[in-house]
Design an enzyme around this catalytic site. Structure first.
Site, short mmCIF file in Angstrom:
data_model
loop_
_atom_site.label_atom_id
_atom_site.label_comp_id
_atom_site.label_asym_id
_atom_site.label_seq_id
_atom_site.Cartn_x
_atom_site.Cartn_y
_atom_site.Cartn_z
N ASP A 140 21.52 -13.41 -33.28
CA ASP A 140 21.54 -12.08 -32.69
C ASP A 140 20.62 -11.26 -33.57
OD1 ASP A 140 21.97 -9.44 -32.04
OD2 ASP A 140 24.15 -9.53 -32.14
N ASN A 168 10.30 -12.19 -29.17
CA ASN A 168 10.46 -12.03 -27.74
C ASN A 168 11.78 -11.37 -27.35
OD1 ASN A 168 10.21 -12.81 -24.76
ND2 ASN A 168 11.99 -14.02 -25.38
N SER A 223 5.28 -6.86 -26.53
CA SER A 223 5.47 -5.47 -26.13
C SER A 223 5.62 -5.46 -24.61
CB SER A 223 4.29 -4.62 -26.60
OG SER A 223 4.35 -3.31 -26.13
N TYR A 245 12.73 2.96 -22.71
CA TYR A 245 12.34 1.57 -22.99
C TYR A 245 10.90 1.53 -23.52
CZ TYR A 245 10.59 -3.11 -21.94
OH TYR A 245 9.98 -4.34 -22.03
N LYS A 288 8.73 0.04 -27.09
CA LYS A 288 7.54 -0.80 -27.09
C LYS A 288 6.33 -0.08 -27.71
CE LYS A 288 9.53 -4.38 -25.38
NZ LYS A 288 9.74 -5.56 -26.26
N THR A 334 10.19 -13.05 -13.86
CA THR A 334 11.24 -13.58 -14.72
C THR A 334 12.55 -12.89 -14.35
OG1 THR A 334 11.02 -11.88 -16.43
CG2 THR A 334 9.54 -13.79 -16.58
#
Length: 279
Positions: A54, A81, A132, A146, A150, A181
């Site tokens: 984690d 990632n 990113s 969010y 990044k 994804t």
């Protein structure tokens, strides 16, 4: 043969990159939250070591990296990632929701970087690849918070590249656009409980769009993984690697707008220095 340490390896980009690296003959330390579930997705491979991680747990990050390094003897490529999205108007999200996003996307990334770098510095080689997003290049409706995580990764990587260059270590930040994804699934995307009706025409429409486009995104994650293989073997890898036509178009639109602002406000921009500064 390189040894890769990949966080968030159990799904999405992480899983595809792990598969591509193993297929190339390199070794992988796959860091995942639930090792048992991950092992079911990847066949037994002597070049694979699975470690629990984690990334928000700094001590666990150190232990995972040490375990991987002791097992294979080195770490050549770090792929940060692990992370998740937060879809929300800037005003809608609670402080706790924002903090949790930063804990994983920013502070988690830093935890793993700090754990890996002592080994890379000792061997005077290595490549840190931070993932990113197109959201790290330009903000957009519903993704501001969010994106801010990044944007942080962008700045961290740019500074890292300068600091690590004399030590023979490289750093790259990769900015994927919309790839097919599970990023827009509930497993990887949080939506705030608080919804403000005044944002129905902006953030509300983005929420609907995210639902509609899920699993229909233009980017191919298998081809993204192939790009990572090329990146890792490049003698002079780029500092920035935007992936996807949509990312490139968004970035070009932003820079064109930025250039226009500079043109329109040029006199104000250069007029803020002291008069004794040589122009």
């Amino acid at each position: 043969m390189k040894v890769w340490f990949i966080t968030g390896a159990s799904r999405g980009f992480g899983l595809e990159i792990t598969k591509a690296v193993l297929a190339s003959g390199d070794k992988v330390i796959a860091a995942v939250r639930t090792p048992d579930e991950f092992v079911l997705q990847v066949s037994n491979n002597e070049n694979l070591l699975v470690v629990p991680l984690d990334v928000t747990n700094e001590e666990q990050s150190k232990k995972a990296v040490l375990t991987g390094h002791d097992y294979f003897g080195r770490i050549d490529v770090l792929v940060n990632n692990a992370g998740y999205g937060l879809l929300s108007a800037v005003e809608e999200a609670s402080g706790e929701e924002v903090k949790k996003n930063y804990d994983t996307n920013v502070f988690g990334t830093l935890n793993v970087i700090r754990a890996v770098l002592p080994f890379m510095r000792k061997q005077r080689s290595g490549h840190i690849i931070n993932i990113s997003s197109v959201g790290g290049l330009t903000g957009s409706i519903g993704w501001g918070l969010y994106s801010s995580t990044k944007f942080a990764i962008e700045g961290i990587t740019e500074a890292l590249a300068l600091e690590l260059a004399p030590l023979g270590i490289k750093a790259t930040v990769v900015e994927p656009g919309y790839f097919r994804t599970n990023f827009l699934d509930a497993s990887s995307l949080n939506r705030t409980a608080n919804i403000i009706e005044d944002y129905a025409e902006t953030v509300g429409k983005m929420r609907a769009f995210a639902t509609q486009v899920n699993r229909k995104q233009p980017g191919n994650p298998v081809k993204l993984a192939e790009a990572f293989i090329k990146l890792a073997v490049a003698e002079n890898p780029p500092l920035h690697l935007p992936l996807g036509k949509d990312t490139l178009e968004r970035y070009e639109h932003k820079t064109a707008g930025f250039a226009k602002d500079i043109e329109n406000w040029y006199d104000v921009i250069i007029g803020t220095d002291h008069d004794d500064v040589v122009k």
